[in-house]
Design a protein around this motif. Structure first.
Motif, mmCIF file in Angstrom:
data_model
loop_
_atom_site.group_PDB
_atom_site.id
_atom_site.type_symbol
_atom_site.label_atom_id
_atom_site.label_comp_id
_atom_site.label_asym_id
_atom_site.label_seq_id
_atom_site.Cartn_x
_atom_site.Cartn_y
_atom_site.Cartn_z
ATOM 1 N N HIS A 167 60.746 64.045 20.822
ATOM 2 C CA HIS A 167 59.880 64.036 19.642
ATOM 3 C C HIS A 167 58.701 63.072 19.791
ATOM 4 C CE1 HIS A 167 62.607 66.572 17.358
ATOM 5 N NE2 HIS A 167 63.586 65.895 17.925
ATOM 6 N N PHE A 168 58.484 62.572 20.975
ATOM 7 C CA PHE A 168 57.429 61.597 21.230
ATOM 8 C C PHE A 168 56.089 62.306 21.406
ATOM 9 C CE2 PHE A 168 55.196 59.047 24.610
ATOM 10 C CZ PHE A 168 54.795 58.010 23.782
ATOM 11 N N HIS A 169 55.138 61.973 20.565
ATOM 12 C CA HIS A 169 53.785 62.526 20.646
ATOM 13 C C HIS A 169 52.804 61.356 20.575
ATOM 14 C CE1 HIS A 169 55.504 66.483 20.104
ATOM 15 N NE2 HIS A 169 56.140 66.042 19.032
ATOM 16 N N PRO A 170 52.399 60.819 21.722
ATOM 17 C CA PRO A 170 51.534 59.641 21.704
ATOM 18 C C PRO A 170 50.157 59.962 21.127
ATOM 19 C CG PRO A 170 51.755 60.485 23.935
ATOM 20 C CD PRO A 170 52.690 61.281 23.074
ATOM 21 N N ASP A 171 49.599 58.975 20.429
ATOM 22 C CA ASP A 171 48.254 59.126 19.866
ATOM 23 C C ASP A 171 47.196 59.118 20.956
ATOM 24 O OD1 ASP A 171 49.286 59.207 17.284
ATOM 25 O OD2 ASP A 171 49.111 57.035 17.018
ATOM 26 N N GLN A 172 47.480 58.403 22.035
ATOM 27 C CA GLN A 172 46.556 58.316 23.156
ATOM 28 C C GLN A 172 47.275 58.784 24.411
ATOM 29 O OE1 GLN A 172 45.360 54.243 23.376
ATOM 30 N NE2 GLN A 172 44.546 54.185 21.299
ATOM 31 N N PRO A 173 46.509 59.312 25.360
ATOM 32 C CA PRO A 173 47.146 59.721 26.618
ATOM 33 C C PRO A 173 47.829 58.528 27.294
ATOM 34 C CG PRO A 173 44.871 60.500 26.513
ATOM 35 C CD PRO A 173 45.072 59.578 25.346
ATOM 36 N N LEU A 174 48.940 58.826 27.934
ATOM 37 C CA LEU A 174 49.671 57.780 28.645
ATOM 38 C C LEU A 174 48.986 57.475 29.974
ATOM 39 C CD1 LEU A 174 53.338 59.027 28.113
ATOM 40 C CD2 LEU A 174 52.138 57.252 26.833
ATOM 41 N N ALA A 175 49.103 56.231 30.400
ATOM 42 C CA ALA A 175 48.612 55.830 31.717
ATOM 43 C C ALA A 175 49.498 56.499 32.769
ATOM 44 C CB ALA A 175 48.669 54.312 31.851
ATOM 45 N N PRO A 176 48.995 56.689 33.976
ATOM 46 C CA PRO A 176 49.796 57.334 35.028
ATOM 47 C C PRO A 176 51.159 56.671 35.255
ATOM 48 C CG PRO A 176 47.523 57.169 35.736
ATOM 49 C CD PRO A 176 47.619 56.427 34.431
ATOM 50 N N ARG A 177 51.220 55.351 35.225
ATOM 51 C CA ARG A 177 52.518 54.683 35.433
ATOM 52 C C ARG A 177 53.456 54.937 34.259
ATOM 53 N NH1 ARG A 177 52.308 50.001 32.421
ATOM 54 N NH2 ARG A 177 50.209 49.243 32.009
ATOM 55 N N GLU A 178 52.904 55.098 33.045
ATOM 56 C CA GLU A 178 53.729 55.407 31.871
ATOM 57 C C GLU A 178 54.251 56.834 31.950
ATOM 58 O OE1 GLU A 178 51.526 52.520 28.591
ATOM 59 O OE2 GLU A 178 50.679 54.510 28.995
ATOM 60 N N GLU A 179 53.397 57.766 32.380
ATOM 61 C CA GLU A 179 53.835 59.159 32.593
ATOM 62 C C GLU A 179 54.950 59.213 33.635
ATOM 63 O OE1 GLU A 179 52.977 62.220 31.525
ATOM 64 O OE2 GLU A 179 51.257 61.782 30.248
ATOM 65 N N LYS A 180 54.768 58.445 34.700
ATOM 66 C CA LYS A 180 55.775 58.405 35.769
ATOM 67 C C LYS A 180 57.102 57.882 35.233
ATOM 68 C CE LYS A 180 56.557 56.552 40.388
ATOM 69 N NZ LYS A 180 56.036 55.713 41.469
ATOM 70 N N ALA A 181 57.050 56.847 34.392
ATOM 71 C CA ALA A 181 58.277 56.275 33.823
ATOM 72 C C ALA A 181 58.996 57.299 32.950
ATOM 73 C CB ALA A 181 57.944 55.022 33.020
ATOM 74 N N ILE A 182 58.248 58.037 32.137
ATOM 75 C CA ILE A 182 58.858 59.066 31.279
ATOM 76 C C ILE A 182 59.454 60.188 32.124
ATOM 77 C CG2 ILE A 182 58.397 60.822 29.506
ATOM 78 C CD1 ILE A 182 58.441 58.014 28.359
ATOM 79 N N ARG A 183 58.735 60.619 33.153
ATOM 80 C CA ARG A 183 59.262 61.673 34.039
ATOM 81 C C ARG A 183 60.546 61.213 34.729
ATOM 82 N NH1 ARG A 183 53.938 62.209 35.599
ATOM 83 N NH2 ARG A 183 54.396 61.207 37.606
ATOM 84 N N VAL B 185 79.690 67.045 26.327
ATOM 85 C CA VAL B 185 78.440 67.438 25.681
ATOM 86 C C VAL B 185 77.310 66.598 26.256
ATOM 87 C CG1 VAL B 185 77.188 67.521 23.499
ATOM 88 C CG2 VAL B 185 79.613 68.122 23.567
ATOM 89 N N ALA B 186 76.220 67.246 26.618
ATOM 90 C CA ALA B 186 75.059 66.548 27.175
ATOM 91 C C ALA B 186 73.883 66.709 26.223
ATOM 92 C CB ALA B 186 74.708 67.117 28.542
ATOM 93 N N VAL B 187 73.299 65.592 25.826
ATOM 94 C CA VAL B 187 72.070 65.623 25.048
ATOM 95 C C VAL B 187 70.941 65.479 26.038
ATOM 96 C CG1 VAL B 187 70.720 64.479 23.245
ATOM 97 C CG2 VAL B 187 73.212 64.557 23.068
ATOM 98 N N ARG B 188 70.116 66.518 26.127
ATOM 99 C CA ARG B 188 69.048 66.535 27.131
ATOM 100 C C ARG B 188 67.697 66.384 26.453
ATOM 101 N NH1 ARG B 188 70.368 68.627 32.198
ATOM 102 N NH2 ARG B 188 72.493 69.365 32.360
ATOM 103 N N PRO B 189 66.793 65.720 27.143
ATOM 104 C CA PRO B 189 65.435 65.624 26.580
ATOM 105 C C PRO B 189 64.771 66.992 26.647
ATOM 106 C CG PRO B 189 65.502 64.643 28.768
ATOM 107 C CD PRO B 189 66.922 65.015 28.396
ATOM 108 N N GLY B 190 64.238 67.428 25.507
ATOM 109 C CA GLY B 190 63.505 68.687 25.492
ATOM 110 C C GLY B 190 62.088 68.460 25.955
ATOM 111 N N LYS B 191 61.429 69.524 26.263
ATOM 112 C CA LYS B 191 60.014 69.420 26.596
ATOM 113 C C LYS B 191 59.244 69.109 25.330
ATOM 114 C CE LYS B 191 60.892 70.864 30.774
ATOM 115 N NZ LYS B 191 61.465 69.867 31.580
ATOM 116 N N ALA B 192 58.036 68.618 25.477
ATOM 117 C CA ALA B 192 57.203 68.286 24.317
ATOM 118 C C ALA B 192 57.037 69.510 23.433
ATOM 119 C CB ALA B 192 55.866 67.747 24.778
ATOM 120 N N ASP B 193 57.001 70.699 24.012
ATOM 121 C CA ASP B 193 56.845 71.951 23.241
ATOM 122 C C ASP B 193 58.087 72.284 22.448
ATOM 123 O OD1 ASP B 193 55.565 72.543 26.258
ATOM 124 O OD2 ASP B 193 54.214 72.910 24.583
ATOM 125 N N ASP B 194 59.270 71.793 22.911
ATOM 126 C CA ASP B 194 60.547 72.132 22.265
ATOM 127 C C ASP B 194 60.815 71.293 21.022
ATOM 128 O OD1 ASP B 194 60.883 73.771 24.417
ATOM 129 O OD2 ASP B 194 62.306 72.471 25.455
#
Length: 118
Positions: free
Chosen positions: A71-87, A106-115
């Motif tokens: 459910h994370f929708h950042p107001d500003q684009p993430l820096a490359p190192r922040e994107e890497k950390a999330i990935r 039971v596994a709780v999996r991170p959904g894609k931003a679209d999900d």
């Protein structure tokens, strides 16, 4: 005829005294795990007994993080190192999910931003 011996193939004798090693160390049980020094070991022990093991605690934190990054929708684009950390976190949570499912958990999996549509 000359004697031919391979390395380590000679006569070997060694006295092994399990009692000497057993009583000379501070080991109390057959298996002891040293997780490092704690500034409050009595608090840590109570948490492990009353709340849950490290695995259970990390599992719950991972499940909550999976929900949050879905459910994370950042107001500003993430820096490359922040994107890497999330990935990297998503990949780790997916691997944990695979293992949990192999063990019928039971596994709780991170959904894609679209999900994340409610």
């Amino acid at each position: 005829m000359t004697a031919f011996k391979l390395p380590l193939s000679g006569n070997v004798s060694q006295l092994i005294s399990p009692w000497a090693n057993w009583f000379s160390s501070s080991q109390v049980g057959l298996i002891n795990i040293n997780l490092g020094q704690s500034s409050a070991p009595e608090v840590e022990q109570e948490i492990l007994e009353d709340v849950g093991s490290y695995g259970r605690q990390l599992g719950r934190i991972g499940d909550a993080l999976a929900v949050l990054i879905t459910h994370f929708h950042p107001d500003q684009p993430l820096a490359p190192r922040e994107e890497k950390a999330i990935r990297a976190l998503r990949a780790m949570l997916d691997q944990i999910g695979d293992i949990k499912e192999r063990h019928d958990r039971v596994a709780v999996r991170p959904g894609k931003a679209d999900d994340a549509s409610g």
